[in-house]
Design a protein around this motif. Structure first.
Motif, PDB file in Angstrom:
ATOM      1  N   PHE A  66       0.861  -1.176   0.000  1.00 34.62           N
ATOM      2  CA  PHE A  66       0.000   0.000   0.000  1.00 34.62           C
ATOM      3  C   PHE A  66       0.898   1.227   0.000  1.00 34.62           C
ATOM      4  O   PHE A  66       1.782   1.347   0.838  1.00 34.62           O
ATOM      5  N   ILE A  67       0.666   2.125  -0.957  1.00 32.93           N
ATOM      6  CA  ILE A  67       1.447   3.350  -1.059  1.00 32.93           C
ATOM      7  C   ILE A  67       0.480   4.525  -0.993  1.00 32.93           C
ATOM      8  O   ILE A  67      -0.489   4.574  -1.744  1.00 32.93           O
ATOM      9  N   THR A  68       0.763   5.462  -0.109  1.00 33.20           N
ATOM     10  CA  THR A  68       0.004   6.713  -0.115  1.00 33.20           C
ATOM     11  C   THR A  68       0.903   7.779  -0.713  1.00 33.20           C
ATOM     12  O   THR A  68       2.103   7.815  -0.455  1.00 33.20           O
ATOM     13  N   ASP A  69       0.308   8.638  -1.534  1.00 32.27           N
ATOM     14  CA  ASP A  69       1.082   9.692  -2.193  1.00 32.27           C
ATOM     15  C   ASP A  69       0.121  10.787  -2.632  1.00 32.27           C
ATOM     16  O   ASP A  69      -0.952  10.497  -3.152  1.00 32.27           O
ATOM     17  N   ALA A  70       0.520  12.018  -2.429  1.00 30.52           N
ATOM     18  CA  ALA A  70      -0.313  13.145  -2.848  1.00 30.52           C
ATOM     19  C   ALA A  70      -0.271  13.346  -4.361  1.00 30.52           C
ATOM     20  O   ALA A  70      -1.086  14.081  -4.910  1.00 30.52           O
ATOM     21  N   GLY A  71       0.676  12.684  -5.058  1.00 25.68           N
ATOM     22  CA  GLY A  71       0.809  12.830  -6.509  1.00 25.68           C
ATOM     23  C   GLY A  71       0.561  11.512  -7.220  1.00 25.68           C
ATOM     24  O   GLY A  71       1.508  10.783  -7.512  1.00 25.68           O
ATOM     25  N   PRO A  72      -0.682  11.164  -7.513  1.00 27.64           N
ATOM     26  CA  PRO A  72      -0.969   9.869  -8.140  1.00 27.64           C
ATOM     27  C   PRO A  72      -0.321   9.695  -9.510  1.00 27.64           C
ATOM     28  O   PRO A  72       0.002   8.577  -9.899  1.00 27.64           O
ATOM     29  N   GLU A  73      -0.089  10.803 -10.226  1.00 28.91           N
ATOM     30  CA  GLU A  73       0.556  10.687 -11.532  1.00 28.91           C
ATOM     31  C   GLU A  73       1.981  10.156 -11.385  1.00 28.91           C
ATOM     32  O   GLU A  73       2.436   9.317 -12.150  1.00 28.91           O
ATOM     33  N   ARG A  74       2.687  10.651 -10.372  1.00 28.63           N
ATOM     34  CA  ARG A  74       4.057  10.202 -10.120  1.00 28.63           C
ATOM     35  C   ARG A  74       4.073   8.714  -9.775  1.00 28.63           C
ATOM     36  O   ARG A  74       4.849   7.949 -10.339  1.00 28.63           O
ATOM     37  N   ILE A 100      -4.936   1.613  -8.439  1.00 30.13           N
ATOM     38  CA  ILE A 100      -4.762   2.874  -7.728  1.00 30.13           C
ATOM     39  C   ILE A 100      -6.128   3.474  -7.409  1.00 30.13           C
ATOM     40  O   ILE A 100      -7.021   3.513  -8.253  1.00 30.13           O
ATOM     41  N   PHE A 101      -6.255   3.912  -6.163  1.00 23.92           N
ATOM     42  CA  PHE A 101      -7.484   4.530  -5.689  1.00 23.92           C
ATOM     43  C   PHE A 101      -7.180   5.928  -5.182  1.00 23.92           C
ATOM     44  O   PHE A 101      -6.065   6.213  -4.757  1.00 23.92           O
ATOM     45  N   THR A 102      -8.182   6.793  -5.235  1.00 26.69           N
ATOM     46  CA  THR A 102      -8.069   8.118  -4.645  1.00 26.69           C
ATOM     47  C   THR A 102      -9.091   8.231  -3.513  1.00 26.69           C
ATOM     48  O   THR A 102     -10.119   7.551  -3.529  1.00 26.69           O
ATOM     49  N   VAL A 103      -8.773   9.072  -2.556  1.00 29.11           N
ATOM     50  CA  VAL A 103      -9.700   9.366  -1.464  1.00 29.11           C
ATOM     51  C   VAL A 103      -9.918  10.867  -1.474  1.00 29.11           C
ATOM     52  O   VAL A 103      -8.976  11.644  -1.362  1.00 29.11           O
ATOM     53  N   ASP A 104     -11.167  11.273  -1.668  1.00 28.20           N
ATOM     54  CA  ASP A 104     -11.510  12.688  -1.713  1.00 28.20           C
ATOM     55  C   ASP A 104     -12.712  12.920  -0.812  1.00 28.20           C
ATOM     56  O   ASP A 104     -13.790  12.364  -1.071  1.00 28.20           O
ATOM     57  N   GLN A 105     -12.535  13.688   0.232  1.00 26.56           N
ATOM     58  CA  GLN A 105     -13.587  13.984   1.201  1.00 26.56           C
ATOM     59  C   GLN A 105     -14.233  12.703   1.726  1.00 26.56           C
ATOM     60  O   GLN A 105     -15.453  12.592   1.838  1.00 26.56           O
ATOM     61  N   GLY A 106     -13.398  11.710   2.008  1.00 21.17           N
ATOM     62  CA  GLY A 106     -13.876  10.463   2.585  1.00 21.17           C
ATOM     63  C   GLY A 106     -14.432   9.456   1.587  1.00 21.17           C
ATOM     64  O   GLY A 106     -14.800   8.348   1.961  1.00 21.17           O
ATOM     65  N   MET A 107     -14.483   9.823   0.313  1.00 26.12           N
ATOM     66  CA  MET A 107     -14.997   8.923  -0.717  1.00 26.12           C
ATOM     67  C   MET A 107     -13.834   8.264  -1.456  1.00 26.12           C
ATOM     68  O   MET A 107     -12.953   8.955  -1.960  1.00 26.12           O
ATOM     69  N   VAL A 108     -13.860   6.942  -1.547  1.00 27.07           N
ATOM     70  CA  VAL A 108     -12.815   6.188  -2.228  1.00 27.07           C
ATOM     71  C   VAL A 108     -13.300   5.857  -3.634  1.00 27.07           C
ATOM     72  O   VAL A 108     -14.423   5.397  -3.820  1.00 27.07           O
ATOM     73  N   SER A 109     -12.432   6.116  -4.627  1.00 27.70           N
ATOM     74  CA  SER A 109     -12.792   5.780  -6.003  1.00 27.70           C
ATOM     75  C   SER A 109     -11.561   5.305  -6.750  1.00 27.70           C
ATOM     76  O   SER A 109     -10.428   5.590  -6.373  1.00 27.70           O
ATOM     77  N   HIS A 110     -11.808   4.553  -7.813  1.00 25.64           N
ATOM     78  CA  HIS A 110     -10.723   4.054  -8.654  1.00 25.64           C
ATOM     79  C   HIS A 110     -10.121   5.225  -9.409  1.00 25.64           C
ATOM     80  O   HIS A 110     -10.827   6.060  -9.953  1.00 25.64           O
ATOM     81  N   TYR A 111      -8.786   5.310  -9.433  1.00 26.07           N
ATOM     82  CA  TYR A 111      -8.088   6.407 -10.099  1.00 26.07           C
ATOM     83  C   TYR A 111      -7.957   6.116 -11.581  1.00 26.07           C
ATOM     84  O   TYR A 111      -7.497   5.059 -11.974  1.00 26.07           O
ATOM     85  N   GLU A 112      -8.367   7.075 -12.384  1.00 29.16           N
ATOM     86  CA  GLU A 112      -8.215   6.969 -13.828  1.00 29.16           C
ATOM     87  C   GLU A 112      -7.369   8.141 -14.281  1.00 29.16           C
ATOM     88  O   GLU A 112      -7.783   9.287 -14.170  1.00 29.16           O
ATOM     89  N   GLN A 113      -6.166   7.843 -14.769  1.00 31.10           N
ATOM     90  CA  GLN A 113      -5.248   8.900 -15.179  1.00 31.10           C
ATOM     91  C   GLN A 113      -5.756   9.582 -16.446  1.00 31.10           C
ATOM     92  O   GLN A 113      -6.213   8.921 -17.374  1.00 31.10           O
TER      93      GLN A 113
END
Length: 75
Positions: free
Chosen positions: A37-45, A59-72
């Protein structure tokens, strides 16, 4: 030793390392390590580095408590 693979959490470590050291760290752990598990403020990196060394990832993002699949976004 215990018969199962470990879970490794790298929490925002990429802000403290340069790109060479990040790539080297990922190279060390990419060989059938277990779950990572990696946390990073820069998902592109993170996405770019994982693709570069051939590590399959989800890769997932968390925004205001909501988890979603990251799509670059394509550039």
């Amino acid at each position: 030793h215990k018969g199962f693979k470990p879970i490794l959490l790298l929490d925002d470590i990429f802000d403290k390392l340069d790109d060479f050291r990040i790539a080297r760290l990922l190279e060390l752990i990419k060989s059938d390590f277990g779950q990572l598990f990696i946390t990073d403020a820069g998902p592109e990196r993170t996405t770019g580095l994982l693709k570069q060394i051939g590590v399959p990832s989800t890769i997932f993002t968390v925004d205001q408590g909501m988890v979603s699949h990251y799509e670059q976004q394509e550039k």
